[in-house]
Motif scaffolding. Structure first.
Motif, PDB file in Angstrom:
ATOM      1  N   TRP A  47     -42.604 -11.125 -13.568  1.00  0.00           N
ATOM      2  CA  TRP A  47     -43.578 -11.776 -12.689  1.00  0.00           C
ATOM      3  C   TRP A  47     -43.393 -11.341 -11.240  1.00  0.00           C
ATOM      4  O   TRP A  47     -44.341 -11.347 -10.454  1.00  0.00           O
ATOM      5  N   ASP A  48     -42.189 -10.943 -10.885  1.00  0.00           N
ATOM      6  CA  ASP A  48     -41.885 -10.576  -9.506  1.00  0.00           C
ATOM      7  C   ASP A  48     -41.782  -9.068  -9.306  1.00  0.00           C
ATOM      8  O   ASP A  48     -41.483  -8.612  -8.207  1.00  0.00           O
ATOM      9  N   ASN A  49     -42.003  -8.295 -10.348  1.00  0.00           N
ATOM     10  CA  ASN A  49     -41.857  -6.842 -10.232  1.00  0.00           C
ATOM     11  C   ASN A  49     -42.890  -6.144 -11.107  1.00  0.00           C
ATOM     12  O   ASN A  49     -42.791  -6.146 -12.330  1.00  0.00           O
ATOM     13  N   LYS A  50     -43.876  -5.547 -10.475  1.00  0.00           N
ATOM     14  CA  LYS A  50     -44.944  -4.859 -11.203  1.00  0.00           C
ATOM     15  C   LYS A  50     -44.777  -3.342 -11.188  1.00  0.00           C
ATOM     16  O   LYS A  50     -45.638  -2.611 -11.680  1.00  0.00           O
ATOM     17  N   LEU A  51     -43.682  -2.851 -10.619  1.00  0.00           N
ATOM     18  CA  LEU A  51     -43.511  -1.405 -10.476  1.00  0.00           C
ATOM     19  C   LEU A  51     -43.531  -0.641 -11.806  1.00  0.00           C
ATOM     20  O   LEU A  51     -44.221   0.376 -11.916  1.00  0.00           O
TER      21      LEU A  51
END
Length: 306
Positions: free
Chosen positions: A239-243
């Motif tokens: 949820w906090d990292n879309k990389l």
């Protein structure tokens, strides 16, 4: 003119008389085999036997060989501590989600089923949340492109609006910054990865290269710390990292569309990072710690501060 007297005589004879003079004709007789129930031609029986033999060799022999081969049974793995903890957590979740406490922390369900007050929190700067919304709307528009064009167009319009709010709202700060009500549960660590994520999906939804330019901007790449070589923890989608997912989308653009200059250099970088990321999930490269139950151990920040 010479006349064949023998031919004249032959024409005057009937068929029986000719048979006496010329002898019997050679007629090839078929050979038969008595199978008690039915009488068949020998040639037919021979072809049936050949067909059965071929069928046995092609079908029967492999089946016999497969059944004769020793079977290796996989050992039953006992649940490790992580698996047990996960099961207990799910049991806790199932017990709590039907709680009578009227708030989102203890009652997880569809918004349309919620019957308790849910006050709206406003924000003048939400680049991460706004980008997430834009990406979701753009991705959803692709689902309805053929079935409901009007609805798909509406989703794209909403995605563009959310994207403008996320990227052009002046002072940029994570939406949880300075808001303890949000930070307790979703303490966002940044928003540049969401910029890349939303830009990639909007390019897919619209074909507008303005979004691809934003996604491949070297400054955005640098601010997002998008190199997996520098940040091993960024290899895991959350949820906090879309990389990881954003770079996979952009790698797909390079492979299937090949837009070339001026996007190629950054797309090539995204593609290389995706290759590294995929390899990191293989146990043989020892990037992550693994449990006995073959789960990857990571240090992801939980969505809740508790």
């Amino acid at each position: 003119m010479a006349i064949d007297k023998a031919a004249l005589v032959r024409e005057q004879l009937d068929e029986t008389q000719q048979g006496w003079l010329l002898g019997p004709r050679d007629v090839k007789k078929d050979k038969y085999i008595d199978l008690w129930i039915v009488v068949c031609k020998k040639e037919m029986v021979k072809w049936v036997m050949y067909s059965l033999l071929i069928a046995f060799v092609v079908i029967g022999v492999p089946i016999i060989v497969a059944k004769m081969m020793p079977k290796h049974k996989e050992p039953v793995l006992l649940p490790d501590e992580y698996t047990v903890a996960l099961r207990l957590a799910l049991e806790f979740f199932n017990a709590q989600k039907y709680s009578n406490n009227p708030d989102d922390e203890y009652c997880w369900q569809r918004p349309e089923d919620m019957n308790y007050p849910r006050p709206v929190l406003t924000s003048t700067s939400a680049p991460d949340l706004g980008s997430e919304v834009a990406a979701a709307l753009a991705a959803a528009s692709l689902v309805f492109t053929e079935e409901d064009t009007a609805y798909s167009t509406k989703l794209v319009k909403a995605a563009k609006t959310a994207y403008r709010f996320a990227t052009e709202s002046g002072q940029q700060a994570p939406y949880s910054s300075g808001n303890q009500q949000i930070a307790r549960f979703y303490n966002s660590t940044g928003y540049w990865d969401e910029f890349i994520w939303a830009s990639a999906w909007l390019f897919y939804a619209t074909g507008n290269y303005t979004y691809l330019s934003r996604a491949t901007d070297p400054r955005v790449y640098h601010n997002a710390n998008a190199s997996f070589l520098k940040r091993p923890d960024s290899r895991v989608f959350s949820w906090d990292n879309k990389l990881p997912a954003a770079q996979l989308l952009l790698s797909r653009i390079r492979v299937f569309l090949n837009p070339g200059y001026p996007y190629e250099d950054m797309l090539k970088e995204f593609h290389a990072n995706t290759d590294i990321n995929m390899c990191s999930y293989l146990r043989q490269f020892n990037v992550f710690n693994w449990t006995k139950g073959n789960f990857i151990c990571s240090n992801l920040q939980p969505a809740s501060g508790k």
